[in-house]
Scaffold this motif. Structure first.
Motif, PDB file in Angstrom:
ATOM      1  N   UNK A 189       4.887  -3.103   4.507  1.00  0.00           N
ATOM      2  CA  UNK A 189       3.630  -3.778   4.207  1.00  0.00           C
ATOM      3  C   UNK A 189       2.446  -2.837   4.399  1.00  0.00           C
ATOM      4  N   UNK A 190       1.610  -2.733   3.357  1.00  0.00           N
ATOM      5  CA  UNK A 190       0.393  -1.900   3.368  1.00  0.00           C
ATOM      6  C   UNK A 190       0.686  -0.414   3.590  1.00  0.00           C
ATOM      7  N   UNK A 191       1.922   0.008   3.359  1.00  0.00           N
ATOM      8  CA  UNK A 191       2.266   1.433   3.510  1.00  0.00           C
ATOM      9  C   UNK A 191       1.869   2.216   2.262  1.00  0.00           C
ATOM     10  N   UNK A 192       1.655   3.514   2.434  1.00  0.00           N
ATOM     11  CA  UNK A 192       1.367   4.398   1.312  1.00  0.00           C
ATOM     12  C   UNK A 192       2.669   5.034   0.840  1.00  0.00           C
ATOM     13  N   UNK A 193       3.196   4.532  -0.287  1.00  0.00           N
ATOM     14  CA  UNK A 193       4.447   5.030  -0.869  1.00  0.00           C
ATOM     15  C   UNK A 193       4.181   5.712  -2.208  1.00  0.00           C
ATOM     16  N   UNK A 194       2.990   6.237  -2.362  1.00  0.00           N
ATOM     17  CA  UNK A 194       2.596   6.893  -3.599  1.00  0.00           C
ATOM     18  C   UNK A 194       3.556   8.049  -3.935  1.00  0.00           C
ATOM     19  N   UNK A 195       4.128   7.991  -5.113  1.00  0.00           N
ATOM     20  CA  UNK A 195       5.036   9.037  -5.615  1.00  0.00           C
ATOM     21  C   UNK A 195       6.306   9.207  -4.783  1.00  0.00           C
ATOM     22  N   UNK A 196       6.682   8.208  -4.020  1.00  0.00           N
ATOM     23  CA  UNK A 196       7.913   8.344  -3.236  1.00  0.00           C
ATOM     24  C   UNK A 196       9.139   8.067  -4.113  1.00  0.00           C
ATOM     25  N   UNK A 197      10.304   8.488  -3.630  1.00  0.00           N
ATOM     26  CA  UNK A 197      11.564   8.299  -4.345  1.00  0.00           C
ATOM     27  C   UNK A 197      12.403   7.240  -3.642  1.00  0.00           C
ATOM     28  N   UNK A 198      12.742   6.183  -4.399  1.00  0.00           N
ATOM     29  CA  UNK A 198      13.581   5.110  -3.870  1.00  0.00           C
ATOM     30  C   UNK A 198      14.760   4.866  -4.809  1.00  0.00           C
ATOM     31  N   UNK A 199      15.231   5.922  -5.415  1.00  0.00           N
ATOM     32  CA  UNK A 199      16.316   5.828  -6.396  1.00  0.00           C
ATOM     33  C   UNK A 199      17.589   5.301  -5.731  1.00  0.00           C
ATOM     34  N   UNK A 200      18.157   4.242  -6.313  1.00  0.00           N
ATOM     35  CA  UNK A 200      19.398   3.616  -5.836  1.00  0.00           C
ATOM     36  C   UNK A 200      19.274   3.089  -4.402  1.00  0.00           C
ATOM     37  N   UNK A 201      18.057   2.873  -3.938  1.00  0.00           N
ATOM     38  CA  UNK A 201      17.865   2.328  -2.590  1.00  0.00           C
ATOM     39  C   UNK A 201      18.171   0.835  -2.568  1.00  0.00           C
ATOM     40  N   UNK A 202      18.690   0.356  -1.462  1.00  0.00           N
ATOM     41  CA  UNK A 202      18.935  -1.072  -1.275  1.00  0.00           C
ATOM     42  C   UNK A 202      17.843  -1.635  -0.367  1.00  0.00           C
ATOM     43  N   UNK A 203      16.862  -2.313  -0.997  1.00  0.00           N
ATOM     44  CA  UNK A 203      15.719  -2.851  -0.269  1.00  0.00           C
ATOM     45  C   UNK A 203      15.734  -4.378  -0.248  1.00  0.00           C
ATOM     46  N   UNK A 204      16.874  -4.965  -0.446  1.00  0.00           N
ATOM     47  CA  UNK A 204      16.970  -6.420  -0.553  1.00  0.00           C
ATOM     48  C   UNK A 204      16.297  -7.113   0.639  1.00  0.00           C
ATOM     49  N   UNK A 205      15.490  -8.121   0.324  1.00  0.00           N
ATOM     50  CA  UNK A 205      14.761  -8.939   1.309  1.00  0.00           C
ATOM     51  C   UNK A 205      13.663  -8.177   2.048  1.00  0.00           C
ATOM     52  N   UNK A 206      13.267  -7.023   1.568  1.00  0.00           N
ATOM     53  CA  UNK A 206      12.226  -6.253   2.256  1.00  0.00           C
ATOM     54  C   UNK A 206      10.823  -6.706   1.841  1.00  0.00           C
ATOM     55  N   UNK A 207       9.841  -6.400   2.692  1.00  0.00           N
ATOM     56  CA  UNK A 207       8.453  -6.777   2.461  1.00  0.00           C
ATOM     57  C   UNK A 207       7.652  -5.534   2.109  1.00  0.00           C
ATOM     58  N   UNK A 208       7.121  -5.513   0.869  1.00  0.00           N
ATOM     59  CA  UNK A 208       6.287  -4.402   0.409  1.00  0.00           C
ATOM     60  C   UNK A 208       4.917  -4.894  -0.037  1.00  0.00           C
ATOM     61  N   UNK A 209       4.462  -5.996   0.540  1.00  0.00           N
ATOM     62  CA  UNK A 209       3.174  -6.567   0.168  1.00  0.00           C
ATOM     63  C   UNK A 209       2.044  -5.568   0.406  1.00  0.00           C
TER      64      UNK A 209
END
Length: 303
Positions: A189-209
């Protein structure tokens, strides 16, 4: 950026409702790499109450007197085991690594076992990122359950790591790598993920608001039931991602590429999908009420 405050100037702090008075010198001299030293170094703008001039920190105010006594004269109080453990959490939060080491000695252990079973503690992570003479890698490491909120983790490589139920809220993760991570139930939440790589990541049920995911690469990621409310995903790469029941309400998805993505039950209400690539996708169960679709590529899409 603001001009540095003279070292002898008084600083008024409100820590979780308890008020303290100290000086810039006290907060910066003993542990110059700490969060407190960084806050009052002049490199960052610190919000102050418009009337009282106090700086508010949302932490436990009871233990902060021990923090100040440590910074003033290097004193570690005599406490019970449970109180030492509570103080250790505060020391790790403020990145006071020397104080944390002293508490560990008091507890008779050089490294406390994390209750989640993680291989490293928050303090271990802080030590790694403070040494920026080399690239920081946590590839394949178990960091599950840790609170890594507000840390500068830019360009850190977490590929193949286990970061389930890990907190990255308000962290700087610019250009960080999360390839193939297991990150279910984590918070960005409210993190800076600009240009990050999340290829094939499992983020199920995560909060990225409210996170910044501009130009982030989430190709083939599992994003089922994730929350992206008011998140900035401008020009993000979502090709082949599983977005089943994900919530993008109010998100900025302008220019995002959804080629081959699964959009079953995906919520785009009020989202900005202008110039997004939605070609040949099945949108029948997606929720598009109030979504902006101007200039979106909808050729062959089923609606």
């Amino acid at each position: 950026m603001q001009p540095p405050v003279p070292s002898s100037s008084p600083i008024l702090l409100n820590i979780g409702g308890k008020q303290y008075a100290t000086t810039v010198e006290t907060l910066t001299q003993r542990e110059p790499d700490s969060m407190l030293a960084a806050m009052f170094s002049g490199r960052h703008t610190v919000a102050r109450h418009p009337d009282t001039g106090m700086v508010f920190v949302d932490r436990d105010g009871k233990h902060f007197r021990h923090i100040l006594n440590w910074l003033r004269d290097g004193a570690v109080p005599a406490l019970s085991v449970s109180e030492y453990q509570q103080l250790l959490r505060e020391a790790e939060y403020y990145q006071l690594l020397d104080l944390a080491d002293c508490i560990d000695e008091k507890l008779g252990s050089e490294k406390a076992e994390n209750s989640s079973g993680a291989e490293l503690t928050r303090r271990d992570v802080i030590k790694c990122i403070q040494d920026r003479n080399h690239k920081v890698r946590f590839r394949g490491v178990n960091l599950s359950g840790l609170d890594l909120s507000m840390l500068d983790l830019s360009e850190v490589d977490f590929s193949d790591a286990c970061i389930e139920n890990t907190k990255f809220s308000c962290a700087n993760l610019h250009k960080a790598k999360f390839r193939r991570v297991e990150a279910t139930y984590s918070s960005f939440q409210s993190a800076n993920l600009h240009e990050c790589e999340l290829i094939e990541a499992n983020l199920e049920y995560s909060n990225l608001d409210k996170a910044n995911l501009q130009s982030a690469n989430l190709q083939d990621a599992c994003l089922k039931d994730c929350s992206f409310i008011a998140t900035d995903l401008h020009s993000s790469h979502l090709q082949g991602a599983d977005l089943m029941d994900a919530n993008f309400s109010g998100a900025n998805l302008e220019g995002a590429n959804f080629k081959g993505a699964r959009l079953t039950g995906t919520n785009f209400q009020g989202a900005n999908l202008q110039r997004a690539f939605l070609r040949e996708l099945d949108l029948r169960s997606a929720h598009l009420t109030g979504a902006k679709l101007g200039g979106a590529n909808l050729l062959g899409a089923i609606r």
